[in-house]
Design a protein around this motif. Structure first.
Motif, short mmCIF file in Angstrom:
data_model
loop_
_atom_site.label_atom_id
_atom_site.label_comp_id
_atom_site.label_asym_id
_atom_site.label_seq_id
_atom_site.Cartn_x
_atom_site.Cartn_y
_atom_site.Cartn_z
N ALA A 44 13.46 47.09 97.07
CA ALA A 44 12.93 47.50 95.65
C ALA A 44 11.29 47.76 95.94
CB ALA A 44 12.75 46.37 95.28
N LEU A 167 15.61 49.49 92.56
CA LEU A 167 16.30 48.90 92.70
C LEU A 167 17.49 49.39 93.25
CD1 LEU A 167 16.16 45.97 93.65
CD2 LEU A 167 17.51 45.35 91.18
N SER A 182 14.09 52.88 87.46
CA SER A 182 13.17 52.39 85.46
C SER A 182 11.99 53.15 85.87
CB SER A 182 12.89 51.21 85.67
OG SER A 182 14.03 49.95 85.71
N LEU A 227 15.70 40.58 90.81
CA LEU A 227 15.01 41.33 90.74
C LEU A 227 15.81 41.58 89.44
CD1 LEU A 227 12.02 42.75 90.05
CD2 LEU A 227 12.78 44.41 91.75
N TYR A 228 17.51 42.21 89.75
CA TYR A 228 18.52 42.44 88.60
C TYR A 228 18.47 41.96 87.72
CZ TYR A 228 22.66 44.32 88.16
OH TYR A 228 24.02 44.90 86.78
N ASN A 230 15.82 40.53 86.45
CA ASN A 230 14.82 39.78 85.64
C ASN A 230 13.58 41.09 85.51
OD1 ASN A 230 12.88 39.66 84.13
ND2 ASN A 230 11.92 37.90 85.19
N GLN A 231 13.91 42.58 85.22
CA GLN A 231 13.48 43.56 86.05
C GLN A 231 11.79 43.85 85.04
OE1 GLN A 231 15.93 46.95 86.55
NE2 GLN A 231 17.82 45.74 86.26
N ASN A 232 10.98 43.66 86.11
CA ASN A 232 9.94 43.71 85.44
C ASN A 232 9.24 43.37 86.44
OD1 ASN A 232 8.17 41.19 86.03
ND2 ASN A 232 10.04 40.37 84.59
N PHE A 236 8.43 41.74 90.42
CA PHE A 236 8.19 42.71 91.55
C PHE A 236 7.05 42.07 92.53
CE2 PHE A 236 6.66 46.05 93.50
CZ PHE A 236 7.73 46.46 94.80
#
Length: 317
Positions: A44, A167, A182, A227-228, A230-232, A236
């Motif tokens: 990522a 990601l 994103s 992270l997949y 909880n993508q924030n 990260f």
């Protein structure tokens, strides 16, 4: 002696953003393919709106040859750029002389994706100027292949090809690897403190021979999964710092500035690979963070996230 015309028969210009990697995982050892399109990394990171612009001028000539300049200075040691040019020379029959100019906004060797950015912007510009009629994906694959062959990056090109906060879920170059993108708003700013350059290939070689390689790969894959879910940005940055600690990159030159930011409640990490501290923050916090980092010797950059990815910006023939 190479004889060329004085007026270019074609001109093209392309741009690629730089990129910062937060964490990654290399392929399983049992993968036996030698095709670089299927090699790379999961991980990522995000593209930044400082990068490299490549301009290609094509001249009629009595033999194939080229020159490369970086910020106006002749440079024959740009391995990935040489790889890309050689790949295109094989695609054309007629002899031409190529005048290539890289204009870099990026400090070289600080983990900001400069090799991939040079390769990708150059490949787009060559494809246009030489009328090789490759798709964007095919042109990007040449750049990716060069990054892999020269050991200057693993997932950089596909990330800069994509743009945004990415990601990488599946290993491979553009058209092969799987990426979730994103787009971050202009409310987000990137602050980078470049302290000392590192040769990426040395760190990649270290990661291959490191006895902890297996555990680092497991950690990288777990972070991709987490992270997949909880993508924030906050998650990260936390994962990236944890990964940098496993590589001991939080020690040495980056230790004091990172400790200072964390003492102030600011999440930060180290770019892979460089003695380079970075953070993503809301615009209203930029002035405070810059003031904290100004006491350290190094090059301080404030920029944004590039959501577009690499692109052709001028054609003229």
């Amino acid at each position: 002696m190479v004889l060329v015309t004085q007026v270019p028969v074609a001109v093209a210009k392309a741009y690629s953003p730089g990129h910062i990697t937060g964490f990654f995982s290399t392929p399983d050892p049992h993968i036996s393919t030698t095709d670089p399109k299927f090699l790379g990394s999961m991980g990522a990171g995000f593209s930044i709106n400082k990068g490299i612009t490549s301009t290609v001028k094509v001249f009629s000539s009595n033999e194939k040859n080229y020159e490369i300049r970086l910020n106006g200075i002749p440079n024959f040691e740009l391995k990935v750029s040489n790889f890309v040019v050689a790949s295109y020379m094989q695609l054309i029959r007629e002899p031409v002389y190529l005048s290539i100019e890289h204009e870099s906004e990026l400090p070289i060797g600080y983990g900001l994706g400069s090799s991939g950015s040079a390769a990708l912007s150059l490949s787009y510009a060559l494809n246009e100027a030489l009328k090789t009629n490759l798709t964007k994906v095919q042109a990007a694959q040449i750049a990716h292949n060069g990054d892999i062959a020269c050991r200057t990056g693993l997932g950089t090109v596909i990330s800069e090809f994509t743009g945004g906060f990415e990601l990488r879920l599946k290993v491979g170059g553009p058209g092969i690897g799987q990426v979730i993108k994103s787009e971050l708003s202009t409310d987000w700013c990137v602050i980078v403190l470049c302290l000392e350059p590192i040769k990426t290939e040395l760190w990649l070689d270290k990661s291959v021979t490191n006895e902890n390689k297996h555990s680092l790969n497991l950690l990288g894959r777990k972070m991709v999964h987490d992270l997949y879910q909880n993508q924030n940005v906050g998650s990260f940055l936390e994962m990236s710092y944890q990964f940098a600690r496993e590589y001991h990159l939080d020690e040495g030159k980056c230790q004091n500035p990172i400790n200072l930011l964390q003492a102030e409640g600011i999440k930060a990490s180290v770019a892979l690979f460089g003695h380079t501290l970075f953070t993503l923050t809301e615009r209203d916090k930029v002035r405070r963070i810059v003031k904290l980092l100004e006491q350290f010797k190094g090059q301080l950059l404030v920029c944004g996230v590039d959501n577009l990815g690499a692109r052709l910006i001028r054609r003229n023939d």
